[in-house]
Design a protein around this motif. Structure first.
Motif, short mmCIF file in Angstrom:
data_model
loop_
_atom_site.label_atom_id
_atom_site.label_comp_id
_atom_site.label_asym_id
_atom_site.label_seq_id
_atom_site.Cartn_x
_atom_site.Cartn_y
_atom_site.Cartn_z
N ALA A 40 0.83 -1.21 0.00
CA ALA A 40 0.00 0.00 0.00
C ALA A 40 0.86 1.25 0.00
CB ALA A 40 -0.93 -0.01 1.20
N ALA A 41 1.95 1.24 0.74
CA ALA A 41 2.85 2.40 0.78
C ALA A 41 3.50 2.62 -0.59
CB ALA A 41 3.91 2.21 1.85
N ALA A 42 3.89 1.54 -1.23
CA ALA A 42 4.50 1.66 -2.55
C ALA A 42 3.49 2.18 -3.57
CB ALA A 42 5.06 0.32 -3.00
N LEU A 43 2.25 1.69 -3.48
CA LEU A 43 1.22 2.12 -4.42
C LEU A 43 0.87 3.59 -4.22
CD1 LEU A 43 -1.20 -0.93 -4.39
CD2 LEU A 43 0.55 -0.38 -6.07
N ALA A 44 0.93 4.05 -3.01
CA ALA A 44 0.58 5.44 -2.73
C ALA A 44 1.54 6.41 -3.40
CB ALA A 44 0.57 5.68 -1.22
N GLN A 45 2.73 5.94 -3.75
CA GLN A 45 3.73 6.80 -4.37
C GLN A 45 3.44 7.03 -5.85
OE1 GLN A 45 7.47 4.95 -3.59
NE2 GLN A 45 7.34 5.28 -1.41
N SER A 46 2.59 6.22 -6.46
CA SER A 46 2.30 6.34 -7.88
C SER A 46 0.94 6.99 -8.09
CB SER A 46 2.32 4.96 -8.54
OG SER A 46 1.90 5.06 -9.87
N ALA A 47 0.93 8.16 -8.70
CA ALA A 47 -0.33 8.86 -8.96
C ALA A 47 -1.16 8.14 -10.00
CB ALA A 47 -0.04 10.29 -9.41
N ASN A 48 -0.53 7.27 -10.79
CA ASN A 48 -1.25 6.53 -11.82
C ASN A 48 -1.91 5.27 -11.28
OD1 ASN A 48 -0.41 8.43 -13.63
ND2 ASN A 48 1.19 7.17 -14.52
N TYR A 49 -1.69 4.93 -10.03
CA TYR A 49 -2.29 3.75 -9.40
C TYR A 49 -3.06 4.26 -8.19
CZ TYR A 49 -2.59 -1.18 -7.99
OH TYR A 49 -3.02 -2.44 -7.68
N ARG A 50 -4.37 4.23 -8.28
CA ARG A 50 -5.17 4.83 -7.22
C ARG A 50 -6.36 3.97 -6.85
NH1 ARG A 50 -8.59 9.37 -10.28
NH2 ARG A 50 -9.43 8.03 -11.90
N THR A 51 -6.75 4.07 -5.60
CA THR A 51 -7.94 3.37 -5.12
C THR A 51 -9.10 4.35 -5.21
OG1 THR A 51 -6.59 2.05 -3.63
CG2 THR A 51 -8.95 2.14 -3.17
N ILE A 52 -10.11 4.00 -5.99
CA ILE A 52 -11.17 4.96 -6.25
C ILE A 52 -12.35 4.87 -5.28
CG2 ILE A 52 -10.54 5.29 -8.65
CD1 ILE A 52 -12.74 3.43 -9.48
N SER A 87 -9.00 -7.47 -3.31
CA SER A 87 -9.33 -7.76 -1.91
C SER A 87 -8.04 -8.03 -1.15
CB SER A 87 -10.24 -9.00 -1.84
OG SER A 87 -10.37 -9.43 -0.50
N GLN A 88 -7.95 -7.51 0.07
CA GLN A 88 -6.79 -7.78 0.89
C GLN A 88 -6.74 -9.25 1.31
OE1 GLN A 88 -6.74 -4.96 4.09
NE2 GLN A 88 -6.06 -3.31 2.77
N ALA A 89 -7.87 -9.95 1.22
CA ALA A 89 -7.92 -11.36 1.59
C ALA A 89 -7.56 -12.27 0.42
CB ALA A 89 -9.32 -11.71 2.11
N CYS A 90 -7.22 -11.70 -0.71
CA CYS A 90 -6.92 -12.46 -1.93
C CYS A 90 -5.41 -12.47 -2.17
CB CYS A 90 -7.66 -11.83 -3.10
SG CYS A 90 -7.19 -12.47 -4.71
N PRO A 91 -4.75 -13.60 -1.98
CA PRO A 91 -3.29 -13.65 -2.20
C PRO A 91 -2.89 -13.27 -3.63
CG PRO A 91 -4.02 -15.61 -1.02
CD PRO A 91 -5.26 -14.88 -1.46
N SER A 92 -3.68 -13.67 -4.60
CA SER A 92 -3.36 -13.33 -5.99
C SER A 92 -3.45 -11.83 -6.23
CB SER A 92 -4.32 -14.05 -6.95
OG SER A 92 -4.20 -15.44 -6.81
N CYS A 93 -4.47 -11.20 -5.62
CA CYS A 93 -4.62 -9.74 -5.74
C CYS A 93 -3.42 -9.02 -5.13
CB CYS A 93 -5.89 -9.27 -5.03
SG CYS A 93 -7.42 -9.96 -5.69
N GLU A 94 -3.01 -9.46 -3.97
CA GLU A 94 -1.87 -8.84 -3.29
C GLU A 94 -0.59 -9.05 -4.08
OE1 GLU A 94 -2.03 -6.87 -0.43
OE2 GLU A 94 -4.14 -7.03 -0.93
N ALA A 95 -0.43 -10.22 -4.69
CA ALA A 95 0.78 -10.51 -5.47
C ALA A 95 0.83 -9.67 -6.74
CB ALA A 95 0.83 -11.99 -5.82
N LEU A 96 -0.32 -9.28 -7.26
CA LEU A 96 -0.39 -8.52 -8.49
C LEU A 96 -0.07 -7.03 -8.28
CD1 LEU A 96 -1.15 -8.69 -11.49
CD2 LEU A 96 -3.52 -8.25 -10.82
N LYS A 97 -0.28 -6.52 -7.10
CA LYS A 97 -0.12 -5.08 -6.83
C LYS A 97 1.26 -4.52 -7.18
CE LYS A 97 -3.79 -4.65 -3.47
NZ LYS A 97 -4.13 -4.35 -2.07
N PRO A 98 2.36 -5.18 -6.80
CA PRO A 98 3.66 -4.62 -7.18
C PRO A 98 3.86 -4.54 -8.70
CG PRO A 98 3.92 -6.26 -5.46
CD PRO A 98 2.50 -6.34 -5.93
N ARG A 99 3.34 -5.50 -9.43
CA ARG A 99 3.47 -5.48 -10.88
C ARG A 99 2.64 -4.35 -11.49
NH1 ARG A 99 3.36 -11.87 -11.16
NH2 ARG A 99 5.59 -12.20 -10.94
N LEU A 100 1.44 -4.16 -10.96
CA LEU A 100 0.61 -3.06 -11.45
C LEU A 100 1.23 -1.71 -11.11
CD1 LEU A 100 -2.96 -4.41 -10.68
CD2 LEU A 100 -1.85 -4.21 -12.92
#
Length: 94
Positions: free
Chosen positions: A16-28, A55-68
């Motif tokens: 979440a901290a890494a994603l917050a640094q990218s303005a192109n990746y946002r939680t709407i 979902s934070q409960a989804c391991p696949s979703c969490e694994a995809l976040k750094p790539r996105l």
């Protein structure tokens, strides 16, 4: 808290901290999980928009976040719009 659960929580926070640094990746829908809204209202005109349902409960979703996040950094013409699907009070993915 089990070590596996602690590790998952730590990974989620770091991601979440890494994603917050990218303005192109946002939680709407942050803070409005479980509420109905129109995704089209959040799309950025003139740019490629990707909508990720997560979902934070989804391991696949969490694994995809750094790539996105990397995709968002490398592709300034792309906006990744994350939609959190976890409803308040839910346990896991429902």
């Amino acid at each position: 808290m089990s070590s596996k659960r602690y590790l998952c929580l730590l990974l989620s926070l770091l991601t979440a901290a890494a994603l917050a640094q990218s303005a192109n990746y946002r939680t709407i829908n942050k803070g409005r999980e479980g509420q109905i809204f129109n995704v089209a209202d959040y799309l950025v005109k003139g740019r490629l928009n990707l909508v990720e349902f997560s979902s934070q409960a989804c391991p696949s979703c969490e694994a995809l976040k750094p790539r996105l996040s990397e995709l968002a950094k490398k592709s300034p013409d792309t906006v990744i719009n994350q939609v959190l699907i976890d409803r308040p009070g839910s346990q896991g993915i429902d």
